[in-house]
Scaffold this motif. Structure first.
Motif, PDB file in Angstrom:
ATOM      1  N   ILE A   1      -9.464   2.339   4.867  1.00 35.01           N
ATOM      2  CA  ILE A   1      -9.226   3.858   4.799  1.00 35.01           C
ATOM      3  C   ILE A   1      -9.723   4.562   3.635  1.00 35.01           C
ATOM      4  CG2 ILE A   1      -7.170   5.487   4.950  1.00 35.01           C
ATOM      5  CD1 ILE A   1      -5.515   3.660   6.681  1.00 35.01           C
TER       6      ILE A   1
ATOM      7  N   ILE B   1      -4.173   1.659  10.857  1.00 39.38           N
ATOM      8  CA  ILE B   1      -5.366   1.343  10.637  1.00 39.38           C
ATOM      9  C   ILE B   1      -6.422   1.861  11.757  1.00 39.38           C
ATOM     10  CG2 ILE B   1      -7.100  -0.621  10.710  1.00 39.38           C
ATOM     11  CD1 ILE B   1      -4.799  -2.234   9.309  1.00 39.38           C
TER      12      ILE B   1
ATOM     13  N   GLU C   1      -7.406   5.407  11.232  1.00 42.31           N
ATOM     14  CA  GLU C   1      -7.701   5.510   9.775  1.00 42.31           C
ATOM     15  C   GLU C   1      -8.557   6.844   9.295  1.00 42.31           C
ATOM     16  OE1 GLU C   1     -11.609   2.619  10.022  1.00 42.31           O
ATOM     17  OE2 GLU C   1      -9.859   1.816   9.061  1.00 42.31           O
TER      18      GLU C   1
ATOM     19  N   THR D   1      -4.822  -0.421   2.998  1.00 44.87           N
ATOM     20  CA  THR D   1      -6.006  -0.978   4.024  1.00 44.87           C
ATOM     21  C   THR D   1      -7.099  -0.458   3.171  1.00 44.87           C
ATOM     22  OG1 THR D   1      -4.570  -0.649   5.797  1.00 44.87           O
ATOM     23  CG2 THR D   1      -6.750  -1.021   6.035  1.00 44.87           C
TER      24      THR D   1
END
Length: 324
Positions: free
Chosen positions: A254, A230, A233, A251
Motif C-alpha cells: 500500500i 490489501i 490497497e 502492508t
C-alpha cells in the motif's frame, strides 16, 4: 527475541509391461491444499515465496508435489466450505495462508496437518496451545503484526506530533479485530490522544468510513493488516491522499502504491518459512513437533512522494525502535 528492522524509501507392446510395472511402483504424488482468504493475484508474490520454501526442502510443484488451491477472494464466510472440500480431497497437508483461513482450517479438522500464516498471536486466537509446543495437528508462522500494531500509532504521531485525534480502520470480520482495537486504544491513551475506531468489511464501508473521517476531523489514520484492505490497497491509498489524510499501513504494497508509510513483519520471509514447514510435514514431521516460527525482521517504508503531496516534513531519522 532479537529483531532486525529495515527502512525503505521506496513405448510398443513389448515394452508395455515394464512401463506399467514402473508406473505401479511409483508412489502417488502428495497434494497440498492451499487455503487463503485472499485472491490469487494479490497473493502471487507470497505464493512465490511459499514455493521457494517448498523447494528448499526438495519439493517442486508439478514434479513431486501437487497443489490444490482455494481462494475466498475476501469473502471469509466461504472458507469453512473450502476447508471441508480440501479435506474431502484427502490432501496431505493444508497450507492455510491467512489468519481467517487458519481459523477455518482448524475448525474443519483435527487430523489433517495444517501449516498457517497469521498476523497475530496464534495462542491468543486459539490456533495453538503454545508457541514452543503447539500440540495437535497445527503449527505455522506469525508476523506478530497485531502485537506491533501500536507501533503504527507511535510512528504516525512522530510525523504529526501536534495531532490530538487520530483514527483506525479495522475489518470487524477479521479474527484479530477485537484484539487490534483494544491494543490501539491502549496505545492512544498512553500517547495522550483520542482514537476513533471505524470498521469496514465491504467497499461501501470504505467510502462511508472516509466520509466519517472527514466529519471527525482527525489528523491521521492507522490501517492494520487485513486481506480485505490489501485487496483494496490502491483505493485506500487514493482516498487517504484525496482527503489529505496522513495514513500508515501494515502492508508494504500500500505504501508503494501511494500510501504514506507502512511498518510490518517481512511477509516474504513468513511465507517462505511456511513453505519450509509444509515440506517438512510432507517428509514426515508432525506439526506438534514444529514450534511456531515468529517473524524477526520488520520493515519500515516511507513514500516520500506522498509525504511531499501532503506537505509533510518527515523526521530525520524516523527509525522505529524494536518493540520488544
Amino acid at each position: 527475541m532479537k529483531r532486525r528492522e529495515f527502512i525503505t524509501v521506496l513405448g510398443g507392446a513389448a515394452a508395455a509391461w515394464p512401463l506399467t510395472a514402473r508406473a505401479q511402483q511409483q508412489p502417488a504424488m502428495p497434494v497440498i491444499g492451499l487455503l487463503s482468504s485472499a485472491t490469487a493475484r494479490e497473493w502471487a508474490p507470497f505464493i512465490a515465496a511459499f514455493l521457494q520454501g517448498l523447494n528448499e526442502v526438495g519439493f517442486v510443484d508439478g514434479q513431486n508435489v501437487a497443489i490444490e488451491q482455494r481462494w475466498a477472494e475476501g469473502q471469509y464466510d466461504r472458507l469453512p466450505a473450502m476447508a471441508a472440500d480440501l479435506i474431502q480431497h484427502q490432501v496431505a497437508v493444508i497450507a492455510a495462508l491467512t489468519t481467517p483461513a487458519a481459523v477455518a482450517a482448524k475448525a474443519a479438522t483435527a487430523t489433517t496437518p495444517i501449516i498457517f500464516t497469521t498476523i497475530g498471536d496464534p495462542v491468543q486466537i486459539g490456533l495453538v496451545a503454545s508457541l514452543s509446543r503447539p500440540g495437535g495437528n497445527i503449527t505455522g508462522v506469525t508476523y506478530l503484526n497485531v502485537e506491533v500494531a501500536p507501533k503504527l500509532l507511535e510512528l504516525l504521531h512522530e510525523v504529526i506530533p501536534t495531532a490530538t485525534r487520530l483514527a483506525a480502520l479495522i475489518n470487524p470480520t477479521n479474527p484479530n479485530a477485537d484484539t487490534l482495537s483494544r491494543s490501539l486504544q491502549n496505545a492512544a491513551r498512553t500517547l495522550g490522544f483520542q482514537l476513533h475506531v471505524l470498521r469496514a468489511s465491504t467497499e461501501p464501508d470504505i467510502e462511508t468510513a472516509f466520509v466519517t473521517l472527514a466529519e471527525l476531523r482527525v489528523s491521521g489514520l492507522v490501517i492494520p493488516d487485513d486481506v480485505f484492505f490489501i485487496t483494496h490497497e490502491k483505493r485506500l491509498a487514493a482516498l487517504a491522499l484525496r482527503h489529505r489524510l496522513p495514513a500508515i499501513f501494515q502492508t508494504r504494497a500500500i505504501a508503494t502504491v501511494g500510501g504514506l508509510m507502512s511498518y510490518s513483519g517481512r511477509a516474504l520471509d513468513v511465507y517462505r518459512q511456511a513453505g519450509v514447514y509444509t515440506g517438512r510435514v510432507l517428509q514426515g514431521a508432525k506439526p506438534a513437533d514444529l514450534p511456531v516460527s515468529q517473524s524477526t525482521k520488520f520493515e519500515f517504508v516511507i513514500n516520500l512522494n506522498t509525504a511531499r503531496s501532503l506537505g509533510l516534513e518527515m523526521p530525520r531519522p524516523c527509525s522505529p525502535a524494536p518493540t520488544r
